[in-house]
Design an enzyme around this catalytic site. Structure first.
Site, mmCIF file in Angstrom:
data_model
loop_
_atom_site.group_PDB
_atom_site.id
_atom_site.type_symbol
_atom_site.label_atom_id
_atom_site.label_comp_id
_atom_site.label_asym_id
_atom_site.label_seq_id
_atom_site.Cartn_x
_atom_site.Cartn_y
_atom_site.Cartn_z
ATOM 1 C CB SER A 1 118.363 85.007 32.413
ATOM 2 O OG SER A 1 117.417 84.053 32.865
ATOM 3 C CE1 TYR B 1 117.960 82.877 27.039
ATOM 4 C CE2 TYR B 1 117.868 81.913 29.239
ATOM 5 C CZ TYR B 1 117.551 82.936 28.361
ATOM 6 O OH TYR B 1 116.824 84.009 28.806
#
Ligand code: NAD
Ligand code: MG
Length: 299
Positions: A188, A201
């Site tokens: 990401s 995360y």
């Protein structure tokens, strides 16, 4: 100026305000407004993956669904993994894959369970009659603004699903992967420019980059390539089921977070990168991270 073959990236996909919405995680794509575009109507294949056999985790919805549809249209059989509550989304993908004349194997189950990860690989290999693409897209993202409020339970689950499952699935698959196989992880933009509300995360997404690069070096001698895709803000169930605070949803990808292209991406906009990395066009590509971020730098 425009021509028939150019499309304005600012306006080609949805670029208005998203209605505020919330679903319990993992969320169902079929209940989102607007529906994400995973290429159901638009992705056109050109035989890049004929005869390949791909396992796609998180293949029911969002980015994984876009990869699964594209793989089938490029000629691959596809096994998809998802959580049992996502069965309605998974059935839609099965129908789309079968419409291409390809096998679609549905294997629901929880990737935070090591024993299941092994079963998943065994079943995918047995039912497709081989395994040469591992596309690991599943992930958990729950925004929590303050480390003091981040429970150990969430921390463990986020790491188990986002990071540990990669180790478990790859370990189980390794004996089956032939030379020329491709492993694709999903990191990401959060692995480069972390949002403070995504502390756990973002840490896992940075870990996935390390995993990808080290594994690529480890498996190069076996003729297995390992790469990652780093998405920016993409319109998927992950975001409306706690991945973002609800107040971020209307301007998601426009200003929360701000992207130079001023809109959220749609899952189909990542499909060709997952195809490329799986295909022999990427024979000399390993240990790389490909950003598809709407312009947010990944360096
Ligand atoms: P998504 O909700 O469509 O996909 C996530 C999938 O993860 C779910 O469909 C679910 O099947 C799977 N999953 C979650 N917990 C699981 C578990 N315990 N066991 C098995 N499967 C489980 O959302 P998405 O945005 O397409 O997410 C796909 C990947 O893309 C994730 O790794 C996510 O971190 C990454 N990503 C997304 C964005 C974004 O803006 N949407 C940005 C960067 C990275
Ligand atoms: Mg889903």
């Amino acid at each position: 100026m425009s021509s028939l073959n150019t499309k304005n990236p600012l306006t080609e996909f949805f670029n208005g305000e998203f209605p505020t919405q919330y679903q319990e995680p993992p969320g169902l794509q079929g209940q989102m407004d607007p529906l994400p575009d995973c290429g159901e109507e638009s992705y056109v294949g050109s035989g890049k993956l004929i005869g390949r056999k791909a396992l796609v985790t998180g293949g029911d919805s969002g980015i994984g669904r876009a990869a699964a549809i594209a793989y089938a249209r490029e000629g691959a059989d596809v096994a998809i993994n998802y959580l049992p509550v996502e069965q309605p989304d998974a059935e839609e993908v099965k129908a789309l894959v079968e419409a291409e004349g390809r096998k679609a194997i549905l294997i629901p189950g929880d990737l935070s369970d090591e024993a299941f990860c092994k079963e998943l690989v065994e079943k995918a290999h047995a039912e497709m009659g081989g395994l040469d693409v591992l596309t690991l897209v599943a992930g958990k993202q729950q925004a929590v603004g303050n480390i003091a409020d981040l429970t150990t339970e969430q921390l463990r689950k986020t790491f188990e699903i986002n990071v540990f499952s990669l180790f478990w699935v790859v370990k189980a698959a390794l004996p089956y992967l032939p030379k020329g196989a491709s492993i694709i992880t999903t990191s990401s933009v959060e692995g480069y420019n972390p949002n403070p509300a995504l502390l756990d995360y973002a840490t896992t997404k940075k870990a996935i980059i390390g995993f990808t690069q080290a594994l690529a070096k480890q498996l190069a001698a076996k003729g297995v390539r390992v790469n990652s895709v780093a998405p920016g803000p993409i319109w998927t169930p992950l975001q409306i089921s706690g991945g973002q605070p609800s107040e971020n949803i209307p301007k998601f990808g426009e200003s929360t977070p701000p992207t130079p292209l001023k809109r959220a991406g749609q899952p189909v906009e990542l499909a060709s990168v997952y195809v490329f990395l799986a295909s022999k066009d990427a024979n000399y590509v390993t240990a790389q991270v490909y950003g598809v971020t709407g312009g947010i730098p990944t360096a």
